[in-house]
Design an enzyme around this catalytic site. Structure first.
Site, PDB file in Angstrom:
ATOM      1  N   SER A  92       1.559   6.002   2.861  1.00 14.72           N
ATOM      2  CA  SER A  92       0.404   6.875   3.032  1.00 14.72           C
ATOM      3  C   SER A  92      -0.907   6.194   2.678  1.00 14.72           C
ATOM      4  O   SER A  92      -1.962   6.664   3.082  1.00 14.72           O
ATOM      5  CB  SER A  92       0.592   8.129   2.190  1.00 14.72           C
ATOM      6  OG  SER A  92       0.677   7.796   0.832  1.00 14.72           O
TER       7      SER A  92
ATOM      8  N   HIS B 200       5.198  12.282   4.788  1.00 25.72           N
ATOM      9  CA  HIS B 200       4.079  12.203   5.728  1.00 25.72           C
ATOM     10  C   HIS B 200       4.554  12.145   7.174  1.00 25.72           C
ATOM     11  O   HIS B 200       3.801  11.752   8.063  1.00 25.72           O
ATOM     12  CB  HIS B 200       3.200  10.988   5.413  1.00 25.72           C
ATOM     13  CG  HIS B 200       2.326  11.189   4.217  1.00 25.72           C
ATOM     14  ND1 HIS B 200       1.132  11.888   4.264  1.00 25.72           N
ATOM     15  CD2 HIS B 200       2.492  10.815   2.924  1.00 25.72           C
ATOM     16  CE1 HIS B 200       0.590  11.904   3.069  1.00 25.72           C
ATOM     17  NE2 HIS B 200       1.390  11.272   2.230  1.00 25.72           N
TER      18      HIS B 200
ATOM     19  N   LYS C 190       3.088  19.541   3.090  1.00 21.71           N
ATOM     20  CA  LYS C 190       2.154  18.779   3.955  1.00 21.71           C
ATOM     21  C   LYS C 190       2.108  19.434   5.339  1.00 21.71           C
ATOM     22  O   LYS C 190       1.569  20.526   5.468  1.00 21.71           O
ATOM     23  CB  LYS C 190       2.561  17.312   3.950  1.00 21.71           C
ATOM     24  CG  LYS C 190       2.216  16.681   2.596  1.00 21.71           C
ATOM     25  CD  LYS C 190       2.503  15.222   2.454  1.00 21.71           C
ATOM     26  CE  LYS C 190       1.947  14.730   1.125  1.00 21.71           C
ATOM     27  NZ  LYS C 190       2.883  13.943   0.338  1.00 21.71           N
TER      28      LYS C 190
HETATM   29  C1  LIG Z   1       3.299  13.945  -1.142  1.00 23.44           C
HETATM   30  C2  LIG Z   1       4.446  13.059  -1.380  1.00 23.44           C
HETATM   31  C3  LIG Z   1       5.435  13.372  -2.326  1.00 23.44           C
HETATM   32  C4  LIG Z   1       5.320  14.571  -3.226  1.00 23.44           C
HETATM   33  O1  LIG Z   1       5.510  15.742  -2.496  1.00 23.44           O
HETATM   34  P1  LIG Z   1       5.263  17.149  -3.266  1.00 23.44           P
HETATM   35  O2  LIG Z   1       6.115  18.104  -2.496  1.00 23.44           O
HETATM   36  O3  LIG Z   1       3.806  17.421  -3.141  1.00 23.44           O
HETATM   37  O4  LIG Z   1       5.695  16.958  -4.652  1.00 23.44           O
HETATM   38  C5  LIG Z   1       6.525  12.539  -2.439  1.00 23.44           C
HETATM   39  N1  LIG Z   1       6.644  11.440  -1.673  1.00 23.44           N
HETATM   40  C6  LIG Z   1       5.695  11.092  -0.763  1.00 23.44           C
HETATM   41  C7  LIG Z   1       5.876   9.867   0.057  1.00 23.44           C
HETATM   42  C8  LIG Z   1       4.563  11.883  -0.595  1.00 23.44           C
HETATM   43  O5  LIG Z   1       3.639  11.538   0.277  1.00 23.44           O
END
Ligand SMILES: *Cc1c(COP(=O)(O)O)cnc(C)c1O
Length: 400
Positions: free
Chosen positions: A186, A214, A245
Protein backbone atom coordinates in the site's frame (compact mmCIF):
# COMPACT_ATOMS: atom_id res chain seq x y z
CA UNK A 1 11.20 4.23 38.34
CA UNK A 2 8.88 6.63 40.11
CA UNK A 3 5.39 7.49 38.95
CA UNK A 4 6.46 11.04 38.03
CA UNK A 5 9.43 9.56 36.16
CA UNK A 6 6.97 7.56 34.10
CA UNK A 7 5.09 10.70 33.02
CA UNK A 8 8.40 12.48 32.28
CA UNK A 9 9.32 9.67 29.91
CA UNK A 10 5.97 9.94 28.15
CA UNK A 11 6.57 13.68 27.67
CA UNK A 12 10.10 12.99 26.38
CA UNK A 13 8.75 10.58 23.79
CA UNK A 14 6.16 13.14 22.67
CA UNK A 15 8.89 15.78 22.44
CA UNK A 16 11.06 13.51 20.30
CA UNK A 17 8.20 12.86 17.88
CA UNK A 18 7.61 16.62 17.51
CA UNK A 19 11.33 17.41 17.17
CA UNK A 20 11.75 14.79 14.46
CA UNK A 21 8.89 16.34 12.47
CA UNK A 22 6.92 13.08 12.71
CA UNK A 23 3.89 14.39 14.55
CA UNK A 24 0.67 13.16 12.98
CA UNK A 25 -2.27 15.55 13.08
CA UNK A 26 -5.76 14.19 12.68
CA UNK A 27 -8.07 16.34 10.61
CA UNK A 28 -11.71 16.51 11.59
CA UNK A 29 -14.17 15.37 8.93
CA UNK A 30 -17.70 16.69 9.41
CA UNK A 31 -19.47 14.78 6.62
CA UNK A 32 -19.77 11.11 5.63
CA UNK A 33 -16.71 9.57 3.97
CA UNK A 34 -17.08 10.05 0.21
CA UNK A 35 -15.61 11.37 -3.04
CA UNK A 36 -15.71 14.76 -1.35
CA UNK A 37 -15.61 15.38 2.39
CA UNK A 38 -16.11 18.42 4.59
CA UNK A 39 -12.86 18.98 6.47
CA UNK A 40 -12.95 21.24 9.50
CA UNK A 41 -11.12 24.44 8.56
CA UNK A 42 -10.83 23.58 4.86
CA UNK A 43 -14.44 23.22 3.71
CA UNK A 44 -15.55 20.72 1.08
CA UNK A 45 -12.56 19.05 -0.54
CA UNK A 46 -11.94 16.27 -3.06
CA UNK A 47 -10.88 13.21 -1.11
CA UNK A 48 -7.89 11.27 -2.43
CA UNK A 49 -6.73 9.56 0.73
CA UNK A 50 -9.43 7.11 1.86
CA UNK A 51 -9.55 3.37 1.21
CA UNK A 52 -13.08 3.89 -0.09
CA UNK A 53 -12.14 2.41 -3.48
CA UNK A 54 -15.66 1.52 -4.63
CA UNK A 55 -17.24 4.63 -3.11
CA UNK A 56 -19.50 2.49 -0.90
CA UNK A 57 -18.75 4.02 2.52
CA UNK A 58 -21.87 6.22 2.49
CA UNK A 59 -24.09 4.05 0.28
CA UNK A 60 -27.76 3.91 1.28
CA UNK A 61 -28.15 0.19 0.54
CA UNK A 62 -25.33 -0.66 2.94
CA UNK A 63 -26.58 1.74 5.59
CA UNK A 64 -30.04 0.13 5.26
CA UNK A 65 -28.53 -3.36 5.45
CA UNK A 66 -26.76 -2.33 8.63
CA UNK A 67 -29.87 -0.77 10.21
CA UNK A 68 -32.09 -3.72 9.30
CA UNK A 69 -29.61 -6.08 10.93
CA UNK A 70 -29.49 -3.88 14.02
CA UNK A 71 -33.30 -3.70 14.14
CA UNK A 72 -33.58 -7.47 14.01
CA UNK A 73 -30.50 -8.48 16.05
CA UNK A 74 -29.79 -5.46 18.21
CA UNK A 75 -26.80 -3.16 18.60
CA UNK A 76 -24.25 -5.37 20.30
CA UNK A 77 -23.52 -9.04 20.88
CA UNK A 78 -22.02 -8.54 24.35
CA UNK A 79 -20.17 -11.82 24.00
CA UNK A 80 -17.32 -13.57 22.30
CA UNK A 81 -18.36 -15.94 19.56
CA UNK A 82 -18.10 -19.25 21.42
CA UNK A 83 -20.08 -18.23 24.51
CA UNK A 84 -23.20 -16.61 23.05
CA UNK A 85 -22.01 -14.30 20.29
CA UNK A 86 -22.70 -16.18 17.07
CA UNK A 87 -25.90 -15.38 15.14
CA UNK A 88 -27.13 -16.94 11.91
CA UNK A 89 -26.03 -13.64 10.33
CA UNK A 90 -22.39 -14.11 11.37
CA UNK A 91 -22.33 -17.59 9.88
CA UNK A 92 -24.07 -16.37 6.69
CA UNK A 93 -21.46 -13.63 6.27
CA UNK A 94 -18.62 -16.10 6.83
CA UNK A 95 -19.93 -18.43 4.19
CA UNK A 96 -20.52 -15.55 1.75
CA UNK A 97 -16.94 -14.37 2.30
CA UNK A 98 -15.68 -17.90 1.66
CA UNK A 99 -17.65 -18.09 -1.61
CA UNK A 100 -16.37 -14.66 -2.61
CA UNK A 101 -12.72 -15.52 -1.94
CA UNK A 102 -13.25 -19.04 -3.31
CA UNK A 103 -12.22 -20.96 -0.21
CA UNK A 104 -13.96 -23.56 2.00
CA UNK A 105 -14.81 -21.28 4.89
CA UNK A 106 -13.88 -18.03 6.61
CA UNK A 107 -13.69 -16.74 10.17
CA UNK A 108 -14.48 -13.18 11.27
CA UNK A 109 -12.29 -11.01 13.47
CA UNK A 110 -12.82 -7.52 14.86
CA UNK A 111 -10.33 -6.24 12.27
CA UNK A 112 -7.77 -7.60 9.81
CA UNK A 113 -5.17 -6.43 12.32
CA UNK A 114 -6.58 -9.09 14.64
CA UNK A 115 -6.91 -11.66 11.86
CA UNK A 116 -3.19 -11.31 11.13
CA UNK A 117 -2.36 -11.11 14.82
CA UNK A 118 -4.15 -14.37 15.54
CA UNK A 119 -3.30 -16.32 12.41
CA UNK A 120 0.22 -17.66 12.77
CA UNK A 121 0.53 -18.71 16.40
CA UNK A 122 -2.14 -21.47 16.30
CA UNK A 123 -0.96 -22.87 12.95
CA UNK A 124 2.84 -22.97 13.29
CA UNK A 125 5.34 -23.80 16.00
CA UNK A 126 9.07 -23.77 16.69
CA UNK A 127 9.96 -26.38 14.09
CA UNK A 128 8.38 -24.26 11.34
CA UNK A 129 9.39 -21.19 9.33
CA UNK A 130 7.65 -18.02 8.13
CA UNK A 131 9.22 -16.27 5.15
CA UNK A 132 7.85 -12.73 5.00
CA UNK A 133 8.13 -9.85 2.52
CA UNK A 134 10.05 -6.95 4.08
CA UNK A 135 7.24 -4.49 3.29
CA UNK A 136 4.44 -6.58 4.77
CA UNK A 137 1.84 -4.78 6.88
CA UNK A 138 2.59 -4.10 10.55
CA UNK A 139 -0.13 -6.55 11.61
CA UNK A 140 1.63 -9.42 9.81
CA UNK A 141 4.89 -8.46 11.48
CA UNK A 142 3.19 -8.46 14.88
CA UNK A 143 1.39 -11.75 14.19
CA UNK A 144 4.65 -13.40 13.16
CA UNK A 145 6.29 -12.12 16.36
CA UNK A 146 3.65 -13.84 18.46
CA UNK A 147 4.39 -17.19 16.79
CA UNK A 148 7.23 -19.53 17.71
CA UNK A 149 8.17 -20.31 14.11
CA UNK A 150 11.57 -19.16 12.84
CA UNK A 151 11.48 -15.91 10.85
CA UNK A 152 13.02 -15.12 7.48
CA UNK A 153 12.60 -11.86 5.60
CA UNK A 154 12.98 -11.27 1.86
CA UNK A 155 13.56 -7.97 0.06
CA UNK A 156 10.19 -6.72 -1.08
CA UNK A 157 8.85 -8.34 -4.27
CA UNK A 158 12.34 -9.83 -4.93
CA UNK A 159 11.63 -13.40 -6.00
CA UNK A 160 15.31 -14.40 -6.09
CA UNK A 161 15.70 -13.29 -2.50
CA UNK A 162 12.47 -15.10 -1.61
CA UNK A 163 13.94 -18.31 -3.02
CA UNK A 164 17.19 -17.76 -1.06
CA UNK A 165 15.27 -17.28 2.18
CA UNK A 166 13.05 -20.31 1.61
CA UNK A 167 16.17 -22.33 0.82
CA UNK A 168 17.72 -21.12 4.08
CA UNK A 169 14.60 -22.20 5.97
CA UNK A 170 14.78 -25.62 4.30
CA UNK A 171 18.46 -25.91 5.21
CA UNK A 172 17.56 -25.07 8.80
CA UNK A 173 15.28 -28.14 8.77
CA UNK A 174 11.98 -26.27 8.83
CA UNK A 175 9.02 -28.64 8.85
CA UNK A 176 6.35 -26.34 7.44
CA UNK A 177 7.43 -23.26 5.49
CA UNK A 178 4.83 -20.50 5.12
CA UNK A 179 5.38 -17.62 2.70
CA UNK A 180 3.54 -14.46 3.78
CA UNK A 181 2.90 -11.51 1.48
CA UNK A 182 0.65 -8.51 1.09
CA UNK A 183 -1.46 -8.85 -2.06
CA UNK A 184 -0.97 -5.13 -2.65
CA UNK A 185 1.85 -3.07 -1.15
CA UNK A 186 0.00 0.00 0.00
CA UNK A 187 2.91 2.43 0.33
CA UNK A 188 4.17 1.75 -3.21
CA UNK A 189 1.01 0.76 -5.09
CA UNK A 190 2.35 -2.52 -6.47
CA UNK A 191 0.51 -5.84 -6.73
CA UNK A 192 2.48 -8.86 -5.49
CA UNK A 193 3.71 -11.30 -8.15
CA UNK A 194 1.66 -14.21 -6.83
CA UNK A 195 2.34 -16.56 -9.78
CA UNK A 196 6.10 -16.30 -9.12
CA UNK A 197 5.58 -16.66 -5.36
CA UNK A 198 3.43 -19.75 -5.93
CA UNK A 199 6.08 -21.28 -8.19
CA UNK A 200 8.68 -20.91 -5.43
CA UNK A 201 6.13 -22.33 -2.99
CA UNK A 202 5.61 -25.33 -5.29
CA UNK A 203 9.35 -25.85 -5.61
CA UNK A 204 9.71 -26.08 -1.82
CA UNK A 205 6.27 -27.43 -0.96
CA UNK A 206 5.43 -24.32 1.04
CA UNK A 207 2.16 -22.83 2.30
CA UNK A 208 1.17 -19.41 0.85
CA UNK A 209 -0.61 -16.66 2.83
CA UNK A 210 -1.81 -13.42 1.20
CA UNK A 211 -3.10 -10.31 3.02
CA UNK A 212 -5.49 -8.85 0.46
CA UNK A 213 -6.78 -5.78 2.32
CA UNK A 214 -6.13 -3.36 -0.55
CA UNK A 215 -7.49 -5.80 -3.15
CA UNK A 216 -10.69 -7.37 -1.81
CA UNK A 217 -13.61 -5.79 -3.64
CA UNK A 218 -11.59 -4.02 -6.31
CA UNK A 219 -8.85 -6.23 -7.79
CA UNK A 220 -9.52 -9.19 -10.06
CA UNK A 221 -12.75 -10.52 -11.58
CA UNK A 222 -15.72 -9.33 -9.48
CA UNK A 223 -13.17 -7.90 -7.05
CA UNK A 224 -12.31 -11.33 -5.66
CA UNK A 225 -8.72 -10.24 -5.01
CA UNK A 226 -5.16 -10.83 -6.16
CA UNK A 227 -5.30 -14.67 -6.18
CA UNK A 228 -8.28 -14.48 -8.58
CA UNK A 229 -6.58 -11.76 -10.64
CA UNK A 230 -3.61 -14.09 -11.14
CA UNK A 231 -5.56 -17.33 -11.43
CA UNK A 232 -3.88 -18.83 -8.36
CA UNK A 233 -6.86 -19.05 -5.96
CA UNK A 234 -6.35 -22.81 -5.80
CA UNK A 235 -2.71 -22.50 -4.81
CA UNK A 236 -2.98 -19.71 -2.25
CA UNK A 237 -3.72 -21.43 1.06
CA UNK A 238 -4.76 -18.55 3.29
CA UNK A 239 -6.22 -15.12 2.53
CA UNK A 240 -6.69 -12.47 5.20
CA UNK A 241 -8.56 -9.27 4.47
CA UNK A 242 -10.70 -6.46 5.81
CA UNK A 243 -14.28 -5.21 5.71
CA UNK A 244 -12.85 -1.75 6.44
CA UNK A 245 -11.67 -0.73 2.98
CA UNK A 246 -13.46 -1.34 -0.34
CA UNK A 247 -16.27 -3.40 1.22
CA UNK A 248 -18.07 -0.42 2.75
CA UNK A 249 -15.17 0.72 4.89
CA UNK A 250 -16.66 0.05 8.33
CA UNK A 251 -14.88 -2.56 10.47
CA UNK A 252 -14.10 -6.23 10.62
CA UNK A 253 -11.52 -8.64 9.26
CA UNK A 254 -11.39 -12.25 8.25
CA UNK A 255 -9.26 -15.27 7.43
CA UNK A 256 -10.45 -17.33 4.45
CA UNK A 257 -8.90 -20.78 4.08
CA UNK A 258 -9.47 -24.52 3.92
CA UNK A 259 -12.00 -25.93 6.39
CA UNK A 260 -9.50 -27.46 8.80
CA UNK A 261 -7.46 -24.26 9.02
CA UNK A 262 -10.59 -22.21 9.82
CA UNK A 263 -11.71 -24.85 12.32
CA UNK A 264 -8.39 -24.72 14.15
CA UNK A 265 -8.43 -20.90 14.26
CA UNK A 266 -11.94 -21.02 15.77
CA UNK A 267 -10.56 -23.26 18.55
CA UNK A 268 -7.23 -21.53 19.14
CA UNK A 269 -6.89 -18.03 17.70
CA UNK A 270 -6.58 -15.67 20.65
CA UNK A 271 -8.05 -12.45 19.15
CA UNK A 272 -11.06 -14.57 18.15
CA UNK A 273 -11.48 -16.39 21.44
CA UNK A 274 -10.89 -13.42 23.72
CA UNK A 275 -12.53 -10.54 21.87
CA UNK A 276 -16.08 -9.51 21.13
CA UNK A 277 -18.27 -10.64 18.23
CA UNK A 278 -18.80 -8.20 15.38
CA UNK A 279 -21.82 -5.98 15.89
CA UNK A 280 -24.89 -7.13 13.90
CA UNK A 281 -24.85 -3.79 12.09
CA UNK A 282 -21.37 -4.41 10.74
CA UNK A 283 -22.38 -7.91 9.67
CA UNK A 284 -25.54 -6.74 7.89
CA UNK A 285 -23.72 -3.91 6.14
CA UNK A 286 -20.87 -6.16 5.02
CA UNK A 287 -23.27 -8.72 3.52
CA UNK A 288 -24.78 -6.02 1.29
CA UNK A 289 -21.32 -4.66 0.46
CA UNK A 290 -20.12 -8.04 -0.79
CA UNK A 291 -23.19 -8.37 -3.02
CA UNK A 292 -22.52 -4.87 -4.37
CA UNK A 293 -18.85 -5.69 -4.95
CA UNK A 294 -19.75 -8.81 -6.94
CA UNK A 295 -22.08 -6.70 -9.07
CA UNK A 296 -19.63 -3.80 -9.06
CA UNK A 297 -18.12 -3.90 -12.54
CA UNK A 298 -19.29 -0.35 -13.32
CA UNK A 299 -17.68 0.95 -10.11
CA UNK A 300 -14.44 -0.91 -10.78
CA UNK A 301 -14.39 0.45 -14.33
CA UNK A 302 -14.81 4.03 -13.08
CA UNK A 303 -12.13 3.42 -10.44
CA UNK A 304 -9.68 2.09 -13.02
CA UNK A 305 -10.51 4.86 -15.52
CA UNK A 306 -9.81 7.42 -12.80
CA UNK A 307 -6.51 5.73 -11.94
CA UNK A 308 -5.48 5.55 -15.58
CA UNK A 309 -6.35 9.20 -16.18
CA UNK A 310 -4.60 10.46 -13.03
CA UNK A 311 -1.48 8.43 -13.77
CA UNK A 312 -1.30 9.62 -17.39
CA UNK A 313 -1.89 13.32 -16.65
CA UNK A 314 0.50 13.37 -13.69
CA UNK A 315 3.23 11.59 -15.67
CA UNK A 316 2.75 14.03 -18.58
CA UNK A 317 3.10 16.91 -16.11
CA UNK A 318 6.50 15.59 -15.02
CA UNK A 319 5.68 14.06 -11.63
CA UNK A 320 7.50 10.93 -10.52
CA UNK A 321 5.01 8.17 -9.62
CA UNK A 322 5.40 4.63 -8.32
CA UNK A 323 3.12 1.64 -8.47
CA UNK A 324 1.38 -0.13 -11.29
CA UNK A 325 -2.08 -1.43 -12.06
CA UNK A 326 -3.67 -0.30 -8.79
CA UNK A 327 -5.59 2.83 -7.71
CA UNK A 328 -2.96 3.61 -5.08
CA UNK A 329 -0.77 6.12 -6.92
CA UNK A 330 2.09 7.54 -4.83
CA UNK A 331 3.71 10.79 -6.00
CA UNK A 332 7.41 10.68 -5.08
CA UNK A 333 8.79 13.92 -3.66
CA UNK A 334 11.94 12.99 -1.70
CA UNK A 335 12.18 15.29 1.30
CA UNK A 336 9.60 15.04 4.07
CA UNK A 337 9.23 18.84 4.32
CA UNK A 338 8.32 19.15 0.61
CA UNK A 339 5.74 16.36 0.85
CA UNK A 340 4.15 17.87 3.95
CA UNK A 341 4.12 21.40 2.50
CA UNK A 342 2.67 20.12 -0.77
CA UNK A 343 -0.17 18.28 0.99
CA UNK A 344 -0.99 21.43 3.01
CA UNK A 345 -1.09 23.63 -0.10
CA UNK A 346 -3.20 21.08 -1.98
CA UNK A 347 -5.73 21.12 0.85
CA UNK A 348 -5.93 24.92 0.46
CA UNK A 349 -6.81 24.27 -3.17
CA UNK A 350 -9.53 21.79 -2.25
CA UNK A 351 -7.62 18.51 -2.70
CA UNK A 352 -7.23 16.31 0.36
CA UNK A 353 -4.14 14.08 0.20
CA UNK A 354 -1.72 12.80 2.81
CA UNK A 355 2.08 12.98 2.93
CA UNK A 356 4.03 9.93 4.08
CA UNK A 357 7.59 10.11 5.31
CA UNK A 358 10.08 8.18 7.45
CA UNK A 359 9.54 5.80 9.26
CA UNK A 360 6.50 4.77 7.20
CA UNK A 361 8.61 4.93 4.03
CA UNK A 362 12.43 5.04 3.70
CA UNK A 363 14.28 8.30 4.47
CA UNK A 364 14.49 10.55 1.41
CA UNK A 365 11.56 8.74 -0.23
CA UNK A 366 8.76 10.91 1.16
CA UNK A 367 5.67 10.95 -0.95
CA UNK A 368 2.05 11.91 -1.27
CA UNK A 369 0.03 8.74 -1.57
CA UNK A 370 -3.09 9.30 -3.62
CA UNK A 371 -5.89 6.75 -3.72
CA UNK A 372 -8.47 6.88 -6.45
CA UNK A 373 -12.08 5.99 -5.87
CA UNK A 374 -15.21 5.26 -7.87
CA UNK A 375 -17.05 8.26 -6.44
CA UNK A 376 -14.90 10.61 -8.57
CA UNK A 377 -15.47 11.49 -12.22
CA UNK A 378 -13.05 12.70 -14.89
CA UNK A 379 -13.62 16.36 -13.93
CA UNK A 380 -12.61 15.60 -10.34
CA UNK A 381 -9.39 13.97 -11.57
CA UNK A 382 -8.65 16.94 -13.83
CA UNK A 383 -9.23 19.38 -10.97
CA UNK A 384 -6.88 17.41 -8.73
CA UNK A 385 -4.15 17.22 -11.37
CA UNK A 386 -4.46 20.97 -12.05
CA UNK A 387 -3.95 21.62 -8.33
CA UNK A 388 -0.94 19.27 -8.24
CA UNK A 389 0.61 21.08 -11.23
CA UNK A 390 0.07 24.52 -9.72
CA UNK A 391 1.53 23.55 -6.35
CA UNK A 392 4.24 21.49 -8.03
CA UNK A 393 5.44 24.59 -9.89
CA UNK A 394 5.28 26.78 -6.80
CA UNK A 395 7.46 24.29 -4.89
CA UNK A 396 9.79 23.59 -7.83
CA UNK A 397 8.88 19.91 -7.80
CA UNK A 398 8.25 20.00 -11.56
CA UNK A 399 9.65 22.31 -14.23
CA UNK A 400 7.63 24.91 -16.10
C1 LIG B 1 -5.56 -1.95 6.41
C2 LIG B 1 -4.72 -3.15 6.47
C3 LIG B 1 -4.78 -4.04 7.56
C4 LIG B 1 -5.62 -3.75 8.77
O1 LIG B 1 -6.97 -3.89 8.46
P1 LIG B 1 -8.04 -3.46 9.60
O2 LIG B 1 -9.25 -4.27 9.25
O3 LIG B 1 -8.25 -2.00 9.43
O4 LIG B 1 -7.45 -3.81 10.89
C5 LIG B 1 -4.02 -5.19 7.51
N1 LIG B 1 -3.23 -5.46 6.45
C6 LIG B 1 -3.13 -4.61 5.39
C7 LIG B 1 -2.24 -4.96 4.26
C8 LIG B 1 -3.86 -3.43 5.37
O5 LIG B 1 -3.75 -2.60 4.36
Amino acid sequence: MSRSGFYDKVDDALGDIRDDGLWKNERLITSPQGGTVDVDGAGEVLNFCANNYLGLADHDDIINGASEAMNSSGYGMASVRFICGTTDQHRALESEIADYIRTDDSILFAACFDANGGLFEPLLSDGDAIVSDSLNHASIIDGVRLCKANRYRFATRDIDDLRRQVEAAKQDQAETILIATDGVFSMDGYIADLPAICRVADEFDAVVMVDDCHATGLVGPEGRGTPSLHGVSERVDIVTSTLGKALGGAMGGFVAAKQNVVDLLRQRSRPYLFSNSLSPGLVGGARVAIRMAIEGDARRERLNDNAFRFRRLMTDAGFRLTGHGHPIIPVLLGEAEIATEMAARLLDKGVYVTAFSFPVVPRGAARIRTQMNAAHDADDIDRAVAAFIEVGHDLDVIGR
